[in-house]
Design a protein around this motif. Structure first.
Motif, PDB file in Angstrom:
ATOM      1  N   ARG A   3       0.818  -1.217   0.000  1.00 14.83           N
ATOM      2  CA  ARG A   3       0.000   0.000   0.000  1.00 14.83           C
ATOM      3  C   ARG A   3       0.850   1.265   0.000  1.00 14.83           C
ATOM      4  NH1 ARG A   3      -1.487  -4.191   2.314  1.00 14.83           N
ATOM      5  NH2 ARG A   3      -3.494  -5.170   1.906  1.00 14.83           N
ATOM      6  N   PRO A   4       1.881   1.356   0.863  1.00 17.05           N
ATOM      7  CA  PRO A   4       2.750   2.536   0.767  1.00 17.05           C
ATOM      8  C   PRO A   4       3.403   2.691  -0.604  1.00 17.05           C
ATOM      9  CG  PRO A   4       3.123   1.399   2.839  1.00 17.05           C
ATOM     10  CD  PRO A   4       2.211   0.516   2.026  1.00 17.05           C
ATOM     11  N   MET A   5       3.835   1.583  -1.201  1.00 14.69           N
ATOM     12  CA  MET A   5       4.457   1.686  -2.526  1.00 14.69           C
ATOM     13  C   MET A   5       3.471   2.216  -3.556  1.00 14.69           C
ATOM     14  SD  MET A   5       7.227  -1.380  -3.065  1.00 14.69           S
ATOM     15  CE  MET A   5       6.089  -2.754  -2.902  1.00 14.69           C
ATOM     16  N   LEU A   6       2.204   1.884  -3.398  1.00 17.21           N
ATOM     17  CA  LEU A   6       1.196   2.378  -4.332  1.00 17.21           C
ATOM     18  C   LEU A   6       1.034   3.900  -4.200  1.00 17.21           C
ATOM     19  CD1 LEU A   6      -0.752   1.428  -6.507  1.00 17.21           C
ATOM     20  CD2 LEU A   6      -2.462   1.025  -4.728  1.00 17.21           C
TER      21      LEU A   6
ATOM     22  N   THR B 103     -11.831  -3.134   1.361  1.00 18.74           N
ATOM     23  CA  THR B 103     -10.542  -3.303   0.686  1.00 18.74           C
ATOM     24  C   THR B 103     -10.334  -2.315  -0.456  1.00 18.74           C
ATOM     25  OG1 THR B 103     -10.643  -5.663   1.213  1.00 18.74           O
ATOM     26  CG2 THR B 103      -9.013  -4.985  -0.411  1.00 18.74           C
ATOM     27  N   ALA B 104     -11.285  -2.234  -1.375  1.00 20.97           N
ATOM     28  CA  ALA B 104     -11.095  -1.357  -2.534  1.00 20.97           C
ATOM     29  C   ALA B 104     -10.953   0.100  -2.107  1.00 20.97           C
ATOM     30  CB  ALA B 104     -12.260  -1.522  -3.506  1.00 20.97           C
ATOM     31  N   ALA B 105     -11.680   0.488  -1.061  1.00 18.76           N
ATOM     32  CA  ALA B 105     -11.599   1.875  -0.586  1.00 18.76           C
ATOM     33  C   ALA B 105     -10.196   2.218  -0.112  1.00 18.76           C
ATOM     34  CB  ALA B 105     -12.606   2.101   0.544  1.00 18.76           C
ATOM     35  N   LEU B 106      -9.520   1.258   0.509  1.00 19.94           N
ATOM     36  CA  LEU B 106      -8.159   1.496   0.999  1.00 19.94           C
ATOM     37  C   LEU B 106      -7.183   1.679  -0.159  1.00 19.94           C
ATOM     38  CD1 LEU B 106      -6.015   1.660   3.202  1.00 19.94           C
ATOM     39  CD2 LEU B 106      -5.993  -0.845   3.277  1.00 19.94           C
ATOM     40  N   PHE B 107      -7.241   0.803  -1.146  1.00 21.39           N
ATOM     41  CA  PHE B 107      -6.336   0.931  -2.291  1.00 21.39           C
ATOM     42  C   PHE B 107      -6.641   2.196  -3.093  1.00 21.39           C
ATOM     43  CE2 PHE B 107      -5.537  -3.446  -1.239  1.00 21.39           C
ATOM     44  CZ  PHE B 107      -4.233  -3.674  -1.645  1.00 21.39           C
ATOM     45  N   ALA B 108      -7.918   2.528  -3.216  1.00 27.11           N
ATOM     46  CA  ALA B 108      -8.296   3.765  -3.911  1.00 27.11           C
ATOM     47  C   ALA B 108      -7.767   4.981  -3.165  1.00 27.11           C
ATOM     48  CB  ALA B 108      -9.815   3.838  -4.053  1.00 27.11           C
ATOM     49  N   ALA B 109      -7.789   4.913  -1.831  1.00 23.61           N
ATOM     50  CA  ALA B 109      -7.263   6.019  -1.028  1.00 23.61           C
ATOM     51  C   ALA B 109      -5.754   6.158  -1.211  1.00 23.61           C
ATOM     52  CB  ALA B 109      -7.596   5.809   0.450  1.00 23.61           C
ATOM     53  N   CYS B 110      -5.062   5.040  -1.388  1.00 21.82           N
ATOM     54  CA  CYS B 110      -3.610   5.090  -1.602  1.00 21.82           C
ATOM     55  C   CYS B 110      -3.262   5.853  -2.877  1.00 21.82           C
ATOM     56  CB  CYS B 110      -3.045   3.674  -1.672  1.00 21.82           C
ATOM     57  SG  CYS B 110      -2.997   2.805  -0.088  1.00 21.82           S
ATOM     58  N   THR B 111      -3.908   5.500  -3.965  1.00 22.55           N
ATOM     59  CA  THR B 111      -3.590   6.168  -5.230  1.00 22.55           C
ATOM     60  C   THR B 111      -4.081   7.619  -5.232  1.00 22.55           C
ATOM     61  OG1 THR B 111      -5.561   5.064  -6.121  1.00 22.55           O
ATOM     62  CG2 THR B 111      -3.415   4.131  -6.703  1.00 22.55           C
TER      63      THR B 111
ATOM     64  N   LEU C 177       5.013  10.990   1.700  1.00 26.72           N
ATOM     65  CA  LEU C 177       5.544  10.047   2.685  1.00 26.72           C
ATOM     66  C   LEU C 177       4.660   9.992   3.924  1.00 26.72           C
ATOM     67  CD1 LEU C 177       9.324  10.990   2.375  1.00 26.72           C
ATOM     68  CD2 LEU C 177       8.234   8.919   1.491  1.00 26.72           C
ATOM     69  N   HIS C 178       4.219  11.148   4.395  1.00 27.10           N
ATOM     70  CA  HIS C 178       3.330  11.177   5.564  1.00 27.10           C
ATOM     71  C   HIS C 178       1.985  10.509   5.242  1.00 27.10           C
ATOM     72  CE1 HIS C 178       5.857  13.429   8.258  1.00 27.10           C
ATOM     73  NE2 HIS C 178       6.029  14.395   7.374  1.00 27.10           N
ATOM     74  N   ALA C 179       1.478  10.711   4.023  1.00 27.20           N
ATOM     75  CA  ALA C 179       0.217  10.067   3.623  1.00 27.20           C
ATOM     76  C   ALA C 179       0.385   8.557   3.574  1.00 27.20           C
ATOM     77  CB  ALA C 179      -0.230  10.589   2.263  1.00 27.20           C
ATOM     78  N   ALA C 180       1.515   8.099   3.018  1.00 26.28           N
ATOM     79  CA  ALA C 180       1.777   6.659   2.946  1.00 26.28           C
ATOM     80  C   ALA C 180       1.863   6.059   4.341  1.00 26.28           C
ATOM     81  CB  ALA C 180       3.071   6.407   2.180  1.00 26.28           C
ATOM     82  N   ALA C 181       2.536   6.747   5.256  1.00 26.86           N
ATOM     83  CA  ALA C 181       2.646   6.267   6.631  1.00 26.86           C
ATOM     84  C   ALA C 181       1.276   6.231   7.301  1.00 26.86           C
ATOM     85  CB  ALA C 181       3.598   7.160   7.424  1.00 26.86           C
ATOM     86  N   SER C 182       0.488   7.254   7.082  1.00 26.20           N
ATOM     87  CA  SER C 182      -0.849   7.309   7.680  1.00 26.20           C
ATOM     88  C   SER C 182      -1.722   6.155   7.218  1.00 26.20           C
ATOM     89  CB  SER C 182      -1.519   8.645   7.324  1.00 26.20           C
ATOM     90  OG  SER C 182      -2.821   8.708   7.870  1.00 26.20           O
ATOM     91  N   LEU C 183      -1.695   5.884   5.930  1.00 29.37           N
ATOM     92  CA  LEU C 183      -2.531   4.812   5.381  1.00 29.37           C
ATOM     93  C   LEU C 183      -2.061   3.439   5.849  1.00 29.37           C
ATOM     94  CD1 LEU C 183      -2.993   6.389   1.880  1.00 29.37           C
ATOM     95  CD2 LEU C 183      -4.874   5.750   3.412  1.00 29.37           C
ATOM     96  N   GLU C 184      -0.755   3.238   5.950  1.00 26.65           N
ATOM     97  CA  GLU C 184      -0.249   1.957   6.422  1.00 26.65           C
ATOM     98  C   GLU C 184      -0.582   1.756   7.907  1.00 26.65           C
ATOM     99  OE1 GLU C 184       1.934  -1.754   5.865  1.00 26.65           O
ATOM    100  OE2 GLU C 184       0.626  -0.413   4.708  1.00 26.65           O
TER     101      GLU C 184
ATOM    102  N   PHE D 151      -8.708   9.676 -11.950  1.00 25.91           N
ATOM    103  CA  PHE D 151      -8.073   8.616 -12.741  1.00 25.91           C
ATOM    104  C   PHE D 151      -7.332   7.642 -11.818  1.00 25.91           C
ATOM    105  CE2 PHE D 151      -3.880   7.356 -14.367  1.00 25.91           C
ATOM    106  CZ  PHE D 151      -4.200   6.603 -15.483  1.00 25.91           C
ATOM    107  N   LEU D 152      -6.539   8.180 -10.910  1.00 22.93           N
ATOM    108  CA  LEU D 152      -5.759   7.328 -10.018  1.00 22.93           C
ATOM    109  C   LEU D 152      -6.626   6.672  -8.947  1.00 22.93           C
ATOM    110  CD1 LEU D 152      -2.471   9.357  -9.887  1.00 22.93           C
ATOM    111  CD2 LEU D 152      -2.655   6.935 -10.397  1.00 22.93           C
ATOM    112  N   ARG D 153      -7.660   7.367  -8.503  1.00 27.48           N
ATOM    113  CA  ARG D 153      -8.575   6.748  -7.533  1.00 27.48           C
ATOM    114  C   ARG D 153      -9.223   5.504  -8.112  1.00 27.48           C
ATOM    115  NH1 ARG D 153     -13.351   5.534  -6.452  1.00 27.48           N
ATOM    116  NH2 ARG D 153     -14.076   6.346  -8.458  1.00 27.48           N
ATOM    117  N   ARG D 154      -9.701   5.587  -9.342  1.00 31.01           N
ATOM    118  CA  ARG D 154     -10.334   4.440  -9.994  1.00 31.01           C
ATOM    119  C   ARG D 154      -9.337   3.310 -10.203  1.00 31.01           C
ATOM    120  NH1 ARG D 154     -12.345   6.520 -15.341  1.00 31.01           N
ATOM    121  NH2 ARG D 154     -12.912   4.343 -15.693  1.00 31.01           N
ATOM    122  N   PHE D 155      -8.109   3.660 -10.586  1.00 29.69           N
ATOM    123  CA  PHE D 155      -7.078   2.644 -10.765  1.00 29.69           C
ATOM    124  C   PHE D 155      -6.859   1.879  -9.455  1.00 29.69           C
ATOM    125  CE2 PHE D 155      -2.587   1.313 -10.722  1.00 29.69           C
ATOM    126  CZ  PHE D 155      -2.547   0.557 -11.882  1.00 29.69           C
ATOM    127  N   GLY D 156      -6.745   2.593  -8.352  1.00 33.47           N
ATOM    128  CA  GLY D 156      -6.571   1.956  -7.057  1.00 33.47           C
ATOM    129  C   GLY D 156      -7.756   1.106  -6.653  1.00 33.47           C
TER     130      GLY D 156
END
Length: 324
Positions: free
Chosen positions: A49-52, A172-180, A68-75, A196-201
């Motif tokens: 998820r952080p890599m995404l 699950t999908a909401a989390l990946f969408a939030a990452c992108t 970086l802070h957003a990635a840490a927050s989501l993880e 565009f990126l939200r839908r991809f996630g």
């Protein structure tokens, strides 16, 4: 270059920055908390998820401190939800090791999950980006809503694919969408690129959960949960839902209702798993998952080809083809 190397190649330096920030965010003088966090981090996963988040930002120009802070927050939010889920599900194992509630107790697990959730909000605040703060706040509510919807669905006598997809969208999908989306927000992208990126996630998240659900129909120690674990918890996933709705088999339906009520025996669960396989449930789930992969790859085809788009394509293919 193997798939994992392809995914990380454009962000290898940024991943190291993330690891340092993530570790610093979890520092505490509380000895018990240190022990619990060290236990959780022994099997902390592949940072998918952080890599995404990082790849989404990199696609639109580059990784910033807010990324970086957003990635840490989501993880952190994701990890908190897993710790709490194990308490709710009375699970004793997570990623092949004892869950926090099993190793310690429910009180320690709940409070650790609360600490991780609060730390996630601190990291969200450090982005200084109101869009990201709003996104993560809403996501926390969405994840909890998905868990409650899943619990309420266990009591239903319907075998609904629509409800199944509503649950996995929220869980699950909401989390990946939030990452992108967070990655795009962190670099001040315009609304079109953010969507565009939200839908991809979102498509990645749907693939991820369907693949996870397929795992439950096979024996594998590497996956970290026993075969039929979802059914032990009263959950009916896509393969068996398809088999039930396409055959209208009364005996199988009766077992499925016993699964939902928590009264099914191990033998009955094994029979229902076999029933799903015999009636093309696995093939249907794989076909559905591949359909979402194709949608994600179609979206990606509109972006200029480079090492980041290659990494994102490798990412979605890894999610679909992984074996654990």
């Amino acid at each position: 270059m193997d798939r994992s190397s392809l995914i990380i190649a454009p962000i290898i330096g940024e991943v190291e920055d993330f690891k340092q920030l993530f570790g610093e965010s979890l520092s505490s003088s509380n000895l018990l908390l240190q022990q619990v966090i060290a236990h959780i981090r022994q099997k902390s996963g592949k940072m998918m998820r952080p890599m995404l988040v990082l790849l989404a930002a990199k696609l639109l120009g580059g990784v910033k401190p807010a990324t970086l802070h957003a990635a840490a927050s989501l993880e952190l939010l994701h990890t908190a939800s897993l710790v709490h889920d194990d308490v709710v599900d009375d699970s004793t194992e997570r990623r092949g090791q004892l869950s926090v509630n099993a190793l310690y107790n429910n009180k320690v697990a709940v409070l650790t999950g609360d600490y991780l959730l609060a730390t996630a909000l601190v990291q969200a605040g450090l982005t200084r980006n109101i869009g990201i703060i709003d996104l993560i706040s809403v996501l926390g509510r969405e994840l909890a809503d998905g868990e409650l919807l899943q619990l309420s669905n266990v009591r239903s006598e319907q075998f609904s694919e629509d409800v199944y997809f509503e649950v996995i969208h929220k869980k699950t999908a909401a989390l990946f969408a939030a990452c992108t989306k967070a990655g795009a927000l962190s670099v001040d992208a315009d609304e079109e690129k953010i969507e565009f990126l939200r839908r991809f996630g979102e498509y990645i998240g749907l693939c991820f959960q369907i693949r996870d659900d397929i795992f439950d129909y096979y024996e594998s120690k590497e996956i970290g949960k026993p075969t039929g674990n979802d059914m032990l918890e009263g959950k009916l996933t896509l393969p068996v839902l398809y088999a039930l709705n396409s055959t209208h088999d009364e005996d199988a339906a009766a077992i499925a209702l016993r699964v939902k009520s928590g009264k099914a025996t191990a033998d009955e669960i094994a029979r229902l798993i076999a029933f799903a396989k015999q009636h093309d449930g696995i093939e249907y789930a794989i076909q559905t998952m591949n359909g979402y992969r194709d949608k994600a790859l179609d979206l990606l085809s509109f972006a200029p080809a480079n090492d980041v788009t290659d990494a994102l394509a490798a990412y979605i293919n890894y999610v679909v083809e992984r074996e654990k």
